[in-house]
Design an enzyme around this catalytic site. Structure first.
Site, short mmCIF file in Angstrom:
data_model
loop_
_atom_site.label_atom_id
_atom_site.label_comp_id
_atom_site.label_asym_id
_atom_site.label_seq_id
_atom_site.Cartn_x
_atom_site.Cartn_y
_atom_site.Cartn_z
N SER A 200 0.84 -1.19 0.00
CA SER A 200 0.00 0.00 0.00
C SER A 200 0.87 1.24 0.00
O SER A 200 2.01 1.21 0.49
CB SER A 200 -0.88 0.00 1.25
OG SER A 200 -1.54 1.24 1.43
N TYR B 240 -1.99 0.20 10.05
CA TYR B 240 -2.00 -0.51 8.77
C TYR B 240 -0.73 -0.20 7.99
O TYR B 240 -0.08 -1.11 7.45
CB TYR B 240 -3.24 -0.07 7.97
CG TYR B 240 -3.36 -0.68 6.60
CD1 TYR B 240 -3.87 -1.96 6.44
CD2 TYR B 240 -2.97 0.03 5.47
CE1 TYR B 240 -4.00 -2.53 5.18
CE2 TYR B 240 -3.09 -0.53 4.20
CZ TYR B 240 -3.60 -1.80 4.07
OH TYR B 240 -3.70 -2.36 2.81
#
Length: 218
Positions: free
Chosen positions: A131, A144
């Protein structure tokens, strides 16, 4: 000989889109996800093999590895978002962070370790889905993002240690998925990229087989 791929998190989102793309290209697929009903439906539609379970469960990892004595492509796509609404690091629950690391870092490593013999035999490829939160400072995305940063460095070192394999850590960008909707709301997520387009870019990557490294799929 038919190529074989193992895809985690394959019942929806990017995992489902990639499975659909590979099935259309004639690949044999082993698909896994936690939701058995959705996974079985997808596998039936694609002519794939399904083994439902949680990738953070060591016994499930072993079941998956035994099912693919030949493996050309491992896609570590299954991922957890962590606490929602996304909290700042000042109050991030540490037990939740530990669980997130189990899913986003330790589980992919365990599956890599379990399938390395099969991947080495075919000089195969590994895709770890990461990501832009791994490299950018986005408020609320600390838990995250930290887990994905760890996955990126794991991939980086693996690429040095396994020079006969292709190892890519792939940033898919924002996609219109349930995970993004959980993070930012359904309205904002609806404007993000179609996972099918990202899956097509990922398939192009696999076919072209460039050198190991970090890649952006948008």
């Amino acid at each position: 000989m038919t190529n074989t791929a193992l895809i985690t998190g394959a019942s929806r989102g990017l995992g489902l889109a990639l499975a659909t793309t590979l099935a259309g290209a004639g690949w044999e697929l082993l698909l896994t996800a936690r939701g058995a009903a959705d996974l079985e439906r997808v596998a039936a539609e694609l002519g794939a093999t399904a083994i439902a379970g949680d990738v953070s469960d060591p016994a499930h990892v072993e079941r998956l590895a035994r099912a693919v004595p030949q493996l050309d492509l491992l896609v570590n796509n299954a991922s957890g978002l962590g606490v929602t609404p996304l909290p700042p690091l000042s109050v991030y629950p540490r037990d939740e962070f530990r669980a997130l690391l189990e899913t986003n870092v330790i589980a992919p490593l365990a599956l890599i370790q379990a399938t390395l013999p099969a991947l080495r035999a075919t000089r195969g490829a590994i895709v770890n889905i990461t990501s832009d939160a791994a490299t950018g400072a986005y408020e609320g995305w600390g838990g995250y993002g930290a887990s994905k940063a760890a996955l990126e460095q794991l991939s980086n070192v693996l690429s040095a240690e396994e020079p006969d394999l292709a190892v890519w850590w792939a940033d898919p960008g924002e996609m219109n998925t349930r995970m993004l909707a959980d993070a930012v709301g359904a309205e904002e997520a609806a404007g993000a990229a179609d996972p099918a387009k990202v899956a097509a870019a990922l398939y192009d990557l696999v076919r072209a087989r460039p050198a190991s490294g970090r890649v952006s799929l948008q």
